[in-house]
Design a protein around this motif. Structure first.
Motif, PDB file in Angstrom:
ATOM      1  N   LEU A 118      10.862  45.487 134.938  1.00 20.66           N
ATOM      2  CA  LEU A 118      10.174  46.696 134.465  1.00 20.66           C
ATOM      3  C   LEU A 118      10.998  47.485 133.458  1.00 20.66           C
ATOM      4  CD1 LEU A 118       8.571  47.963 137.819  1.00 20.66           C
ATOM      5  CD2 LEU A 118       7.515  46.620 136.005  1.00 20.66           C
ATOM      6  N   GLU A 119      12.195  46.941 133.126  1.00 14.87           N
ATOM      7  CA  GLU A 119      13.082  47.580 132.140  1.00 14.87           C
ATOM      8  C   GLU A 119      13.414  49.013 132.556  1.00 14.87           C
ATOM      9  OE1 GLU A 119      10.964  47.172 128.483  1.00 14.87           O
ATOM     10  OE2 GLU A 119      11.555  45.078 128.205  1.00 14.87           O
ATOM     11  N   ARG A 147       5.990  51.402 142.730  1.00 11.65           N
ATOM     12  CA  ARG A 147       5.310  52.605 142.238  1.00 11.65           C
ATOM     13  C   ARG A 147       6.318  53.623 141.696  1.00 11.65           C
ATOM     14  NH1 ARG A 147       0.015  54.136 143.562  1.00 11.65           N
ATOM     15  NH2 ARG A 147      -1.217  52.548 144.656  1.00 11.65           N
ATOM     16  N   SER A 148       7.476  53.750 142.355  1.00 10.73           N
ATOM     17  CA  SER A 148       8.503  54.689 141.892  1.00 10.73           C
ATOM     18  C   SER A 148       9.049  54.265 140.535  1.00 10.73           C
ATOM     19  CB  SER A 148       9.626  54.777 142.923  1.00 10.73           C
ATOM     20  OG  SER A 148       9.145  55.241 144.171  1.00 10.73           O
ATOM     21  N   VAL A 193       8.883  56.288 136.984  1.00  9.96           N
ATOM     22  CA  VAL A 193      10.018  56.538 136.078  1.00  9.96           C
ATOM     23  C   VAL A 193       9.616  56.228 134.638  1.00  9.96           C
ATOM     24  CG1 VAL A 193      12.292  55.682 135.384  1.00  9.96           C
ATOM     25  CG2 VAL A 193      11.854  56.244 137.773  1.00  9.96           C
ATOM     26  N   LYS A 194       8.980  55.086 134.425  1.00  4.80           N
ATOM     27  CA  LYS A 194       8.561  54.700 133.073  1.00  4.80           C
ATOM     28  C   LYS A 194       7.582  55.721 132.481  1.00  4.80           C
ATOM     29  CE  LYS A 194       7.648  50.396 132.037  1.00  4.80           C
ATOM     30  NZ  LYS A 194       8.742  49.977 131.169  1.00  4.80           N
ATOM     31  N   LYS A 206       8.288  58.296 129.173  1.00  5.86           N
ATOM     32  CA  LYS A 206       7.408  58.378 128.000  1.00  5.86           C
ATOM     33  C   LYS A 206       7.062  59.823 127.667  1.00  5.86           C
ATOM     34  CE  LYS A 206       5.164  53.861 128.361  1.00  5.86           C
ATOM     35  NZ  LYS A 206       3.866  53.145 128.550  1.00  5.86           N
ATOM     36  N   GLU A 207       7.049  60.692 128.688  1.00  9.34           N
ATOM     37  CA  GLU A 207       6.743  62.104 128.473  1.00  9.34           C
ATOM     38  C   GLU A 207       8.000  62.919 128.216  1.00  9.34           C
ATOM     39  OE1 GLU A 207       3.747  63.274 128.224  1.00  9.34           O
ATOM     40  OE2 GLU A 207       2.699  61.434 128.806  1.00  9.34           O
ATOM     41  N   GLY A 208       9.133  62.254 128.099  1.00  8.53           N
ATOM     42  CA  GLY A 208      10.382  62.952 127.828  1.00  8.53           C
ATOM     43  C   GLY A 208      11.045  63.541 129.052  1.00  8.53           C
ATOM     44  N   ILE A 209      10.581  63.195 130.233  1.00 11.73           N
ATOM     45  CA  ILE A 209      11.186  63.687 131.480  1.00 11.73           C
ATOM     46  C   ILE A 209      12.098  62.589 132.014  1.00 11.73           C
ATOM     47  CG2 ILE A 209      10.730  64.624 133.777  1.00 11.73           C
ATOM     48  CD1 ILE A 209       7.925  65.359 132.802  1.00 11.73           C
ATOM     49  N   ILE A 210      13.365  62.676 131.674  1.00 11.71           N
ATOM     50  CA  ILE A 210      14.304  61.597 132.007  1.00 11.71           C
ATOM     51  C   ILE A 210      15.209  62.061 133.144  1.00 11.71           C
ATOM     52  CG2 ILE A 210      15.993  59.965 131.084  1.00 11.71           C
ATOM     53  CD1 ILE A 210      14.880  60.550 128.301  1.00 11.71           C
TER      54      ILE A 210
END
Length: 741
Positions: free
Chosen positions: A596-597, A554-555, A559-560, A564-568
């Protein structure tokens, strides 16, 4: 003419002596296989060598088992060449090969993928363990326990086999269960087999002195029926007959002389005595009668052994053979038969001897036998009222006390910390006690009362108590815990436990630097179960491995979604120590990130200080590999665990996380403020990031910033929140950054 006695015949498969115990390890992970072999290399059971057989697949194991029917214990990996290879092998062993005696201990590296309750219900196995839980001491204890059980079962199977032979040869003899009654039946059966009318006698002779004239006649029939309970020499004055009987005893053989048939039965179960059956003959025996007599004699000898074993099994049903103490069957019977007069003052105390397996490994089983014997003497001297001591398990005693006195932890202190004299030296034993007042639960069945005592003992161990009394409140808590455990198992298997994310921020500049993933379980009742409650429950019942896997997945998915929302920013995930030490943990983690890349830099592992110290030798190499791949490892709750700081310079760590207790107390406690400053300075000196948790006020943030703490998390910034709220929070936080904080 002589008939070859049964003792001279070839020994059956059950009577053959076994000087080696065979243990088969079925494991496709060669490293773990080697570790098992090494852990068992020093094993010795009852003076016998333990031979370790190995197989790397279920197919290979099937061949080995078929060729070695005397294997005592099988350590069987669940998942090998296929996911259910180990389970299918169980069916092959029990149903295909038909081996119902061998003890099967199932091992799994992934407890959640094969839940213990489901496996124990569906398959004929004897034990089920998670590989990370098996230390060398624990593994050896499991093997020794199962070897002991196998030998007991083997003895019982021998008894059943011999009894079957006896029934097939003589149904009437099979009805006798005591030595004296059995020997008296011999005369009747032989007389009936040979159609002898004149009768005969049965007597016992002590082979040590060889004085046949002193043998006592225990049974007599026909013409000799009046001579029972007399000495053989007083009945017969025929020197040739007495000499023939004496020769039969010395040579251990049947002898036929004119007018008499002398049948001799010598068996170790007769305790150095021989049984002599003397039958009067009025004719010569025919060849077919001799053959029938030989079969009968063989059955009689087997019968002696089985009657003795039956007596032994009857004794074993209520007594422990090693200690001579009553066993659990006896305790059940005693409580069932307890009189109404005794019930009001009856108490059951369950005593657990701490670290007995370790003591036995260091000092040996004979020392432990002496220790238990000495503890029993100590108990008899302490309790002035009537007591019965029962051996429930190797490390657990039950004491049934009939006394009006109410016992508590203070009064039982001499038992809880018992000082015993063993081999002229004082040995202290720590004992945990669970107690139940039988009168308060007289509506319970005997088995329930014993289980209640065991539950009180288990709860005391779990809570770190020395003494605990079973009560209605505890009974209700146990029922509630079991119900919660059932729900938890369903929630974990169905991946219903979610993650909430709590932000981590830079204390100096305020920007978002990461999140911590926190497990949250909303029960079907609608209430949230506290993490410290359900995580501890998962650890105690073998669900923690599956739960950790679910939280990590789930974690990674979180992250993925954030990327995608730009929160890295990275998400840190708490990992239990029992999972980290699994041989394949890091391999599976790397595979998950690859599938999961996920950039390894976006997942951080959080372990407690205690876990890092305990598993340092096991995980040091893996942590270095993780760090080289960009993954960070954080120490959670730093400062609350071990005082030694040597590990900080040897482990590949990235972050120290200061426990919230120091943050909450730093404004009121000079000592906590100084400890906090020391931790921050230490982290900076070692090049580690220091993050403080539990920040709730601006004043706390200000002080931590002044002390040089780089990062923080707490309610001041945000409570933990579900993933679908994180993006909105991050956008708002970014806009408000620098205005309110």
């Amino acid at each position: 003419m002589n008939v070859k006695p049964h003792d001279q015949q070839n020994m059956s498969i059950f009577e053959s002596r076994v000087d080696t115990c065979k243990v088969l390890s079925v494991e496709d992970d060669q490293d773990y296989q080697d570790a098992l072999i090494n852990a068992l290399s020093t094993l010795n059971y009852d003076g016998k060598d333990v031979e370790i057989l190995t197989a790397n697949s279920a197919a290979q194991a099937g061949v080995i088992i078929a060729m070695n029917p005397d294997i005592s214990v099988i350590l069987l990996d669940v998942i090998m060449e296929t996911d259910d290879a180990g389970l299918r092998l169980i069916d092959t062993i029990r149903d295909g090969i038909g081996n119902d005696l061998v003890r099967i201990v199932l091992l799994t590296g992934q407890p959640g993928s094969a839940p213990a309750d489901d496996i124990m219900n569906r398959y004929d196995i004897d034990d089920y363990w998670s590989k990370p839980d098996l230390t060398q001491d624990h593994l050896q204890t499991i093997i020794l326990s199962n070897l002991r059980t196998w030998h007991h079962l083997k003895d019982m199977k021998e008894a059943r086999h011999g009894m079957q032979m006896l029934i097939e040869s003589s149904q009437r003899l099979a009805t006798k269960r005591d030595i004296l009654g059995y020997t008296r039946s011999i005369l009747e059966e032989v007389s009936q087999l040979l159609n002898i009318k004149k009768g005969g006698i049965v007597c016992f002779s002590d082979t040590a002195d060889g004085e046949i004239e002193q043998a006592i006649i225990v049974a007599a029939s026909g013409e000799l029926s009046g001579y029972a309970q007399q000495k053989l020499g007083n009945v017969f004055d025929d020197h040739f007959l007495l000499q023939s009987i004496s020769d039969a005893c010395k040579e251990k053989k049947h002898v036929f002389i004119e007018g008499y048939s002398i049948l001799l039965f010598s068996n170790k179960e007769l305790e150095e005595r021989v049984c002599i059956s003397l039958v009067k003959l009025d004719r010569a025996l025919l060849p077919n009668e001799l053959n029938l007599l030989q079969v009968m004699c063989e059955n009689i000898n087997v019968g002696f052994r089985n009657v003795a074993l039956h007596s032994k099994l009857t004794e074993l049903a209520y007594f422990d053979p090693t200690s001579g103490l009553h066993n659990k069957n006896w305790l059940t019977r005693e409580i069932k038969n307890m009189s109404p007069v005794d019930i009001p003052c009856a108490k059951l105390l369950m005593l657990h001897l701490e670290d007995l397996a370790h003591t036995e490994m260091v000092f040996g089983s004979k020392f432990v036998d002496q220790l238990i014997k000495s503890l029993c003497s100590h108990l008899h001297s302490y309790f002035t009222d009537t007591i019965h001591i029962v051996l429930v398990e190797r490390d657990t005693l039950a004491v049934l006390v009939y006394a009006s006195q109410v016992y508590d932890e203070k009064s039982l202190e001499p038992i809880i910390h018992a000082s015993l004299n063993i081999e002229n030296a004082t040995h202290t034993v720590d004992v945990i006690i669970g107690s139940i007042e039988i009168d308060q639960f007289k509506h319970y069945e005997a088995e329930q009362i014993i289980s209640a005592g065991e539950s009180a003992l288990e709860q005391a161990r779990r809570k770190g108590l020395s003494f605990l009394v079973y009560c209605e409140k505890l009974a209700s808590a146990i029922i509630d815990r079991y119900a919660l455990l059932t729900d938890l198992r369903e929630a974990v298997i169905n991946d219903q436990i979610e993650i909430y994310l709590q932000p981590k921020v830079s204390l100096e500049h305020g920007e978002l630097v990461g999140f911590e993933a926190l497990a949250r379980w909303q029960h079907h009742s609608g209430n949230f179960i506290p993490p410290d409650q359900f995580i501890a429950l998962a650890e105690s019942c073998g669900l923690i491995g599956k739960l950790d896997q679910n939280i990590m997945r789930r974690s990674c998915l979180a992250v993925k979604a954030l990327v995608k929302e730009g929160i890295i920013v990275p998400i840190s995930v708490n990992v239990t120590g029992s999972e980290v030490v699994r041989p394949d943990y890091f391999e599976h983690l790397a595979a998950l990130l690859h599938d999961l890349e996920i950039d390894p830099q976006l997942i951080e592992l959080e372990l407690t200080e205690s876990q890092l110290i305990e598993e340092k030798a096991t995980i040091c190499k893996q942590l270095k590999v993780l760090k080289s791949n960009g993954m960070k490892v954080n120490i959670d709750d730093f400062g609350t665990g071990y005082s030694s700081l040597a590990y900080l310079s040897t482990l590949a760590l990235s972050t120290l996380k200061v426990d919230h207790s120091f943050v909450w107390r730093m404004e009121d406690s000079t000592k906590d403020w100084q400890i906090l400053k020391m931790i921050i300075d230490l982290g900076k000196a070692l090049g580690l990031t220091v993050i403080a948790e539990g920040i709730e006020t601006v004043a706390q943030r200000t002080q931590l910033t002044e002390l040089g703490c780089q990062q923080g998390q707490g309610y001041l910034f945000s409570r933990p929140m579900p993933l679908d709220q994180v993006v909105n929070w991050a956008e708002k936080y970014s806009k408000d950054l620098g205005h309110t904080l």
